[in-house]
Motif scaffolding. Sequence first.
Motif, PDB file in Angstrom:
ATOM      1  N   CYS A   1       0.824  -1.215   0.000  1.00  0.00           N
ATOM      2  CA  CYS A   1       0.000   0.000   0.000  1.00  0.00           C
ATOM      3  C   CYS A   1       0.857   1.263   0.000  1.00  0.00           C
ATOM      4  O   CYS A   1       0.510   2.257  -0.639  1.00  0.00           O
ATOM      5  CB  CYS A   1      -0.938  -0.016   1.210  1.00  0.00           C
ATOM      6  SG  CYS A   1      -2.314  -1.169   1.057  1.00  0.00           S
TER       7      CYS A   1
ATOM      8  N   ILE B   1      -6.163  -0.608  -4.960  1.00  0.00           N
ATOM      9  CA  ILE B   1      -6.694   0.695  -4.559  1.00  0.00           C
ATOM     10  C   ILE B   1      -7.312   1.383  -5.773  1.00  0.00           C
ATOM     11  O   ILE B   1      -6.770   1.297  -6.875  1.00  0.00           O
ATOM     12  CB  ILE B   1      -5.571   1.570  -3.957  1.00  0.00           C
ATOM     13  CG1 ILE B   1      -4.974   0.886  -2.716  1.00  0.00           C
ATOM     14  CG2 ILE B   1      -6.084   2.966  -3.601  1.00  0.00           C
ATOM     15  CD1 ILE B   1      -3.716   1.548  -2.189  1.00  0.00           C
TER      16      ILE B   1
ATOM     17  N   ASP C   1     -10.406   1.016  -0.865  1.00  0.00           N
ATOM     18  CA  ASP C   1      -9.309   0.893   0.084  1.00  0.00           C
ATOM     19  C   ASP C   1      -9.173  -0.550   0.538  1.00  0.00           C
ATOM     20  O   ASP C   1     -10.092  -1.363   0.407  1.00  0.00           O
ATOM     21  CB  ASP C   1      -9.543   1.813   1.285  1.00  0.00           C
ATOM     22  CG  ASP C   1      -9.227   3.252   0.959  1.00  0.00           C
ATOM     23  OD1 ASP C   1      -8.041   3.570   0.777  1.00  0.00           O
ATOM     24  OD2 ASP C   1     -10.165   4.071   0.873  1.00  0.00           O
TER      25      ASP C   1
ATOM     26  N   SER D   1      -4.500   1.238   3.357  1.00  0.00           N
ATOM     27  CA  SER D   1      -4.144   2.143   2.260  1.00  0.00           C
ATOM     28  C   SER D   1      -4.254   3.596   2.713  1.00  0.00           C
ATOM     29  O   SER D   1      -5.140   3.945   3.488  1.00  0.00           O
ATOM     30  CB  SER D   1      -5.042   1.888   1.044  1.00  0.00           C
ATOM     31  OG  SER D   1      -6.365   1.592   1.438  1.00  0.00           O
TER      32      SER D   1
ATOM     33  N   ARG E   1      -8.927  10.519   0.118  1.00  0.00           N
ATOM     34  CA  ARG E   1     -10.193   9.975  -0.350  1.00  0.00           C
ATOM     35  C   ARG E   1     -11.358  10.960  -0.257  1.00  0.00           C
ATOM     36  O   ARG E   1     -12.230  10.943  -1.124  1.00  0.00           O
ATOM     37  CB  ARG E   1     -10.532   8.679   0.387  1.00  0.00           C
ATOM     38  CG  ARG E   1     -10.423   8.757   1.883  1.00  0.00           C
ATOM     39  CD  ARG E   1     -10.611   7.399   2.549  1.00  0.00           C
ATOM     40  NE  ARG E   1      -9.482   6.523   2.376  1.00  0.00           N
ATOM     41  CZ  ARG E   1      -8.363   6.570   3.115  1.00  0.00           C
ATOM     42  NH1 ARG E   1      -8.233   7.492   4.053  1.00  0.00           N
ATOM     43  NH2 ARG E   1      -7.397   5.712   2.912  1.00  0.00           N
TER      44      ARG E   1
END
Length: 254
Positions: free
Chosen positions: A1, A85, A225, A238, A242
């Motif tokens: 990630c 992702i 995520d 992650s 967002r």
Amino acid sequence: CKVTRKAFDDVVRCLKTAKNEREVEGAFNARARLEGNDAGYNVIAAAGANACILHWGRNDGRIKKNDLVLLDAGVELNDLYTADITRTIPSSGKFTATQRVVYDLVRDAQVAAIEAVKPGNHFLDPHWAAMKVLAHGLADLGLLPCSAEEALLPENQFYKRYTLHGTSHMLGMDVHDCAHARIERYRNGPLEPGMVLTIEPGLYFQEDDLTVPAKYRGIGIRIEDDVLVTAKGHRVLSDVPRDSDDVEAWMAEL
């Protein structure tokens, strides 16, 4: 990630001048090869209405002003574990008013789904939490032929015209890890500490869908995520911006 975050940063930098989806794919893949084994799966780099095609793989479309660019990608490291992702980001660095309304609805659904990730909950609990938010949001926008409560009934599920897919899958050495596990251990099983799953609600308004106002047509948004089930709840692994305001700030900074 962590490496995938670097690759998303690279993509944001390239969007300042990028004219084609292939430039986005190339920016991501360069980081995946530099710091990992490779991309964990075929990169989805979808601009504009291409984002409404779930597994868009051609990555040869033009990126136009005010397009949203959906990037679904993950870096696989040398231990063969992969991230997965998705972010949907405005090519201009700013969401339009209509894009922001849809984006924020998807983000609200993701928050509800993540909150439902805890040991003992059913694997599908995050999905149903997300669908409840999306159905009510679609009803508020006037896009359902009935109330949200009616749309959510198992025999109806009218929201599915715009949601298209489930909210989660397990993640590990395969981007759809354990997909062939017995149904009672996976799709119909409980969440257990140590499991990692994706949380990825989306809304997709096809370019030619006359059931929605013209301003929504061609908008496809997914936010994804990677989430670890812990002994007491969950941890989001992650770390890519967002919330809509954070996405714009991220793009401005880079």
